[in-house]
Structures are given as structure tokens and as C-alpha cells.
Design a protein around this motif. Structure first.
Motif, PDB file in Angstrom:
ATOM      1  N   ASP A   2       0.836  -1.196   0.000  1.00  0.00           N
ATOM      2  CA  ASP A   2       0.000   0.000   0.000  1.00  0.00           C
ATOM      3  C   ASP A   2       0.873   1.250   0.000  1.00  0.00           C
ATOM      4  OD1 ASP A   2      -2.040  -1.679   0.109  1.00  0.00           O
ATOM      5  OD2 ASP A   2      -2.659  -1.255   2.158  1.00  0.00           O
ATOM      6  N   SER A   4       0.399   3.809   1.728  1.00  0.00           N
ATOM      7  CA  SER A   4       0.566   4.369   3.071  1.00  0.00           C
ATOM      8  C   SER A   4       1.848   3.859   3.743  1.00  0.00           C
ATOM      9  CB  SER A   4      -0.651   4.050   3.940  1.00  0.00           C
ATOM     10  OG  SER A   4      -0.963   2.693   3.848  1.00  0.00           O
ATOM     11  N   ASN A  52      -1.937   8.756  -7.161  1.00  0.00           N
ATOM     12  CA  ASN A  52      -2.837   9.452  -8.069  1.00  0.00           C
ATOM     13  C   ASN A  52      -2.697   8.994  -9.505  1.00  0.00           C
ATOM     14  OD1 ASN A  52      -4.076  11.077  -6.174  1.00  0.00           O
ATOM     15  ND2 ASN A  52      -2.415  12.565  -6.228  1.00  0.00           N
TER      16      ASN A  52
ATOM     17  N   THR B 111      -5.828  10.779   7.126  1.00  0.00           N
ATOM     18  CA  THR B 111      -6.539  11.394   6.008  1.00  0.00           C
ATOM     19  C   THR B 111      -7.583  10.431   5.480  1.00  0.00           C
ATOM     20  OG1 THR B 111      -4.869  10.552   4.534  1.00  0.00           O
ATOM     21  CG2 THR B 111      -4.627  12.820   5.218  1.00  0.00           C
ATOM     22  N   ALA B 112      -8.608  10.969   4.904  1.00  0.00           N
ATOM     23  CA  ALA B 112      -9.663  10.121   4.344  1.00  0.00           C
ATOM     24  C   ALA B 112      -9.367   9.769   2.893  1.00  0.00           C
ATOM     25  CB  ALA B 112     -11.004  10.835   4.464  1.00  0.00           C
ATOM     26  N   LEU B 113      -8.111   9.904   2.471  1.00  0.00           N
ATOM     27  CA  LEU B 113      -7.782   9.599   1.075  1.00  0.00           C
ATOM     28  C   LEU B 113      -7.851   8.088   0.881  1.00  0.00           C
ATOM     29  CD1 LEU B 113      -4.744  11.970   0.564  1.00  0.00           C
ATOM     30  CD2 LEU B 113      -7.022  12.233  -0.351  1.00  0.00           C
ATOM     31  N   SER B 114      -8.814   7.640   0.112  1.00  0.00           N
ATOM     32  CA  SER B 114      -8.993   6.196  -0.037  1.00  0.00           C
ATOM     33  C   SER B 114      -7.892   5.581  -0.881  1.00  0.00           C
ATOM     34  CB  SER B 114     -10.351   5.913  -0.667  1.00  0.00           C
ATOM     35  OG  SER B 114     -10.449   6.598  -1.898  1.00  0.00           O
ATOM     36  N   SER B 115      -7.235   6.403  -1.727  1.00  0.00           N
ATOM     37  CA  SER B 115      -6.217   5.835  -2.615  1.00  0.00           C
ATOM     38  C   SER B 115      -4.966   5.437  -1.848  1.00  0.00           C
ATOM     39  CB  SER B 115      -5.858   6.841  -3.708  1.00  0.00           C
ATOM     40  OG  SER B 115      -5.311   7.997  -3.135  1.00  0.00           O
ATOM     41  N   ASP B 117      -4.774   3.493   0.725  1.00  0.00           N
ATOM     42  CA  ASP B 117      -4.816   2.107   1.174  1.00  0.00           C
ATOM     43  C   ASP B 117      -4.807   1.133   0.002  1.00  0.00           C
ATOM     44  OD1 ASP B 117      -4.785   2.770   3.808  1.00  0.00           O
ATOM     45  OD2 ASP B 117      -6.940   3.070   3.899  1.00  0.00           O
ATOM     46  N   THR B 118      -4.483   1.618  -1.191  1.00  0.00           N
ATOM     47  CA  THR B 118      -4.360   0.735  -2.346  1.00  0.00           C
ATOM     48  C   THR B 118      -2.931   0.834  -2.864  1.00  0.00           C
ATOM     49  OG1 THR B 118      -4.936   2.450  -3.896  1.00  0.00           O
ATOM     50  CG2 THR B 118      -6.746   1.212  -2.948  1.00  0.00           C
TER      51      THR B 118
END
Lengths: 99, 183
Positions: A2, A4, A52, B111-115, B117-118
Motif C-alpha cells: 500500500d 501508506s 494518483n 486522512t480520508a484519502l482512499s487511494s 490504502d491501495t
């Protein structure tokens, strides 16, 4: 992996670099720690660029590398000038701007 | 496989970073930074930033580190005093580092950035290749490109002015002979 994970790694590297700037007193090592922080920022930029699917972050990372190279060149020039004038190479002793 | 590559790169980058701030000799710190930069270039490759990874190796681990090695060898070992200018500085700094890391991690993971966690969207072939980066630099980011080239020029001139040997330094170093020669 991921994205993150990369961001947390970049936060950890940035914190280590900041700690080095706080602890070390030699200007050369402080410049090295600034490099650590800039590279942590680059890692975060590339991770966001990947998240992105957009290459703008990679262009930003290249510009950061250019700025880091400039900072290194000027900083090392200052260190060499300090060494030539036999000034102490310790950031705590260099409190005045007067040459 | 990808997990193994990530952790190998992460361990190399973290170990290099810790070695930079922990080693007493600046020369070894520079070498530890090379380890850090090479591991980081591997992580950049995993993020599909091929051109940045290559530039990291060539520009950073190659050119900039050679500059550091030369200056570290020229200046020699810098002795750092055991004396702390601010009492408790060496104890306080790790606490601040931990706080900074916790804060940054909370900011990133909260953060609420869903990307995040991918693994990121699938990208087309050529993402991050020199051709794509060059196209961006010459079309959308042309002003940035020109400004950074000006910045490099100014920094090079500034470094020569700062580190170059001045005439009065020479005169004081070599005495009267140099003045006579100049006259």
C-alpha cells in the motif's frame, strides 16, 4: 504494498533527519541530515504521485533534487570558506554573520 | 516478492539514515548516506519512478556524494564537543523526534484519502519514463525547468565566490613576494 507504507517510511526518515539536525554540531553532518529530510520528502512526493497515477509529483521530486544540489554546493562552499579562515567548524560557535 | 523488496529497501534506507546521525566520523556518515540513497532508489523503482531512480543514483549517489567525500577529506575529522549548549539537549531531541514521527504518521494515516490504502491505479506502460518526464518538463513545466537551470547557475557562481581563494588571503599567506609579483 500500500502507498501508506511508503508514506509512513518517509515520515520516519524525515523524523530521523530532523533529529540529526538537532543533535549533531558539525555543519557537514547537518548538511547530510538535511539531505535525509529532502529525500524523505521526495519519497512522499513519489508515493503520492503513484497513488494518483499522475506524473506531476515526479517532476516536483526532480525539482527538489535540483534545489538540494544547489543547497549542497553553497553549503559546502561555506564550509570550505570557514575552514580556510580557521573558524571553528561548530554551528554553536558560529553565531555571528560578521566574517 | 514485492513485500520482501519493500522491506529490504526500507531497512537499507532506515539503517543508512540512522548510521548518518550516529557515526562520529563525518567520512563514514557520507558513506552511510550513499547506502541510504541507493536503497531509496530501489524504493523509487517500486513506485514506477524509473527516471527519478536513475537520476538519484547518477546525480546524488554519484556526483553530490563525491563532492561530500572531497570536502570531508579536505576538512578532516571534526571534533564535536561532549558539552551540550542547551542542557538536556541529547535527551530532549529523541523525544521531539518521536513526537514529530507520531504527528506525521497520524496526519498521513488519518486522512480520508482512499487511494492511500491501495497500491495505486494501474498505470500505462511508460509511466515515469524519461520520455514522459521530458515531455512534462518541456510542455507543462517549462517555466519550472528554466527557473531550475537558472538556480543551478546561480548556485555554481555562488559556490565559486564563497570557496574561491581571494587575493587578500593569498597576499597574507605568501607575504610580500606575491604583492611584488602582482605589481
Amino acid at each position: 504494498m500500500d502507498v501508506s507504507w511508503y508514506l509512513v517510511l518517509s515520515a520516519l526518515l524525515f523524523a530521523i533527519g530532523a533529529g540529526g539536525v538537532l543533535i549533531r554540531r558539525s555543519p557537514l553532518v547537518i548538511l547530510l541530515c538535511l539531505e535525509l529530510m529532502l529525500n524523505a520528502g521526495n519519497l512522499a512526493l513519489l508515493a503520492f504521485s503513484r497513488a494518483n497515477g499522475n506524473e506531476d509529483g515526479q517532476v516536483f521530486a526532480l525539482v527538489v533534487m535540483v534545489v538540494a544540489a544547489c543547497e549542497v554546493v553553497v553549503g559546502l562552499g561555506l564550509i570550505v570558506a570557514m575552514f580556510r579562515r580557521r573558524l571553528p567548524l561548530n554551528v554553536d560557535d558560529m553565531r555571528e554573520l560578521r566574517g | 516478492m514485492e513485500v520482501i523488496a519493500f522491506f529490504a529497501g526500507a531497512i537499507g534506507a532506515l539503517g543508512g539514515a540512522i548510521a548518518v546521525i550516529a557515526l562520529r566520523n563525518p567520512f563514514y556518515s557520507v558513506l552511510a548516506l550513499v547506502v541510504h540513497l541507493v536503497s531509496l532508489a530501489g524504493l523509487f523503482l517500486m513506485l514506477h519512478a524509473e527516471f527519478i531512480a536513475a537520476a538519484q543514483i547518477v546525480v546524488y549517489a554519484g556526483a553530490v556524494m563525491v563532492l561530500y567525500v572531497f570536502v570531508a577529506a579536505y576538512v578532516g575529522g571534526i571534533e564535536e564537543p561532549i558539552w551540550e549548549p542547551i542542557p538536556g539537549q541529547r535527551l530532549l531531541a529523541p523525544l521531539l523526534v518521536g513526537a514529530l514521527f507520531a504527528e506525521l504518521s497520524i496526519a498521513v494515516l488519518g486522512t480520508a484519502l482512499s487511494s492511500l490504502d491501495t497500491e495505486g491505479p494501474t498505470v500505462q506502460i511508460g509511466f515515469g519514463s524519461p520520455g514522459q518526464i521530458g515531455r512534462l518538463f518541456l510542455e507543462r513545466f517549462l517555466v519550472v525547468f528554466e527557473a531550475s537551470s537558472m538556480l543551478l547557475l546561480v548556485a555554481a557562481v555562488g559556490a565559486i565566490v564563497l570557496a574561491g581563494r581571494r587575493r587578500d588571503d593569498d597576499a597574507s599567506a605568501t607575504g610580500r613576494g606575491h604583492e611584488a609579483e602582482a605589481a
